[in-house]
Motif scaffolding. Structure first.
Motif, PDB file in Angstrom:
ATOM      1  N   ASN A   1      -6.538  22.014 -44.800  1.00 26.96           N
ATOM      2  CA  ASN A   1      -5.748  21.733 -45.993  1.00 26.96           C
ATOM      3  C   ASN A   1      -6.706  21.719 -47.181  1.00 26.96           C
ATOM      4  O   ASN A   1      -7.726  21.043 -47.154  1.00 26.96           O
TER       5      ASN A   1
ATOM      6  N   VAL B   1       2.211  19.499 -41.601  1.00 29.38           N
ATOM      7  CA  VAL B   1       0.975  20.144 -41.174  1.00 29.38           C
ATOM      8  C   VAL B   1       1.204  21.186 -40.075  1.00 29.38           C
ATOM      9  O   VAL B   1       0.489  22.192 -40.015  1.00 29.38           O
TER      10      VAL B   1
ATOM     11  N   ASP C   1       2.664  24.243 -41.883  1.00 24.46           N
ATOM     12  CA  ASP C   1       1.658  24.867 -42.735  1.00 24.46           C
ATOM     13  C   ASP C   1       0.574  25.551 -41.902  1.00 24.46           C
ATOM     14  O   ASP C   1       0.107  26.640 -42.247  1.00 24.46           O
TER      15      ASP C   1
ATOM     16  N   LYS D   1      -6.375  16.096 -43.701  1.00 26.17           N
ATOM     17  CA  LYS D   1      -5.223  15.481 -43.040  1.00 26.17           C
ATOM     18  C   LYS D   1      -5.398  13.967 -42.991  1.00 26.17           C
ATOM     19  O   LYS D   1      -6.515  13.450 -42.912  1.00 26.17           O
TER      20      LYS D   1
ATOM     21  N   GLN E   1      -1.480  12.497 -39.431  1.00 28.74           N
ATOM     22  CA  GLN E   1      -1.334  13.951 -39.288  1.00 28.74           C
ATOM     23  C   GLN E   1      -2.262  14.500 -38.211  1.00 28.74           C
ATOM     24  O   GLN E   1      -1.892  15.399 -37.452  1.00 28.74           O
TER      25      GLN E   1
END
Length: 280
Positions: free
Chosen positions: A143, A158, A161, A194, A198
């Motif tokens: 990320n 997450v 993504d 994260k 996550q």
């Protein structure tokens, strides 16, 4: 039929978990910064891991810990090249942990077996640097980017993504080399952008990240997501790290990237024995 993973000069049949051992040739890595900074110390550590049953050695010349400084390509190569030269015939694959395309080209010319890129080959020139080689390639999902890779994005889905990112990168790789898929491993990038929640959610959802049937790698060893949960310092995270590696394999990881090779190998032998009995 068990899936195969082409890793440079080596080929793995993924009928058991693969253990990747971490060699940080850096003065500032979060777990062992400076301990293996000298060439001799790094080489001795590598051979100890080989004796302990490691499958792949992952050598890094730049720390990605929070707050660490970026280093120049020349400094990174200065750290890496002597270790690669000394270990190139050690009997196990050599993986290089780098996101810089010029470093990738240099180490590939020395016949390393794998490139482990925390940026997932998003840097300009990265895919071109590796596509025509025979190296294994670890595509990590981060990320954010290299400048804010430890910032958290708590409202992000997450899993969704990660799948979008992996699908995009794999599609791009296939355009460079249609036969590249047997060389690619996917890493959810635990700890990179994260939250703790996550990170553990990604482990529980690993099978949903197996884009185009690629093998999965998890690197959780000694990370803050463990320390904050069990309230242990880096040096006290052995048991929790090994447990998390074992659980990651149970949820679908094919490769675990660890500091503590002997303990992880022993634990996985027990899991393999249990799985073998279940298959009878």
């Amino acid at each position: 039929m068990d899936k195969k993973f082409q890793c440079g000069r080596f080929e793995f049949v993924l009928n058991r978990p693969i253990v990747m051992g971490i060699i940080n040739v850096t003065p500032d890595s979060f777990s062992d910064g400076g301990v293996y900074y000298s060439i001799d110390a790094a080489i001795n550590r590598a051979y100890k891991m080989i004796d302990d049953g490691v499958d792949i050695l992952d050598i890094g010349g730049e720390s990605s810990r929070p707050g660490s400084d970026r280093v120049s390509s020349s400094e990174e190569l200065k750290r890496l090249l002597p270790v690669i030269e000394s270990l190139k015939n050690c009997g196990v694959p050599l993986s290089i942990d780098t996101y810089k395309p010029d470093i990738m080209k240099s180490v590939i010319s020395m016949n390393v077996d794998m490139i482990n890129d925390i940026c997932g080959f998003t840097k300009p020139g990265a895919m071109e640097a590796v596509a025509s080689s025979n190296c294994g390639l670890c595509v990590m999902y981060m990320n954010g980017n290299i400048s804010n890779m430890h910032d958290c994005f708590p409202n992000m889905d997450v899993v969704k993504d990660a799948n979008i990112f992996f699908t995009k990168q794999l599609s791009s790789f296939i355009k460079y080399n249609s036969s590249i898929m047997n060389r690619i491993v996917l890493d959810p990038g635990l700890g990179f952008g994260k939250t703790i929640e996550q990170n553990y959610y990604l482990i529980s959802q690993l099978e949903k990240l197996r884009v185009l049937s690629c093998p999965l790698m998890v690197g959780v060893s000694r990370k803050s997501m463990i320390g904050k949960l069990v309230d242990r310092s880096v040096s006290e995270r052995l048991c929790a790290s090994v447990s998390c590696a074992l659980i990651s394999v149970m949820y679908g990881a094919n490769i675990v990237r660890v500091h503590d090779v002997a303990e992880t190998v022993d634990s996985l032998k027990i899991l393999n024995a249990i799985n073998s009995n279940e298959a009878r």
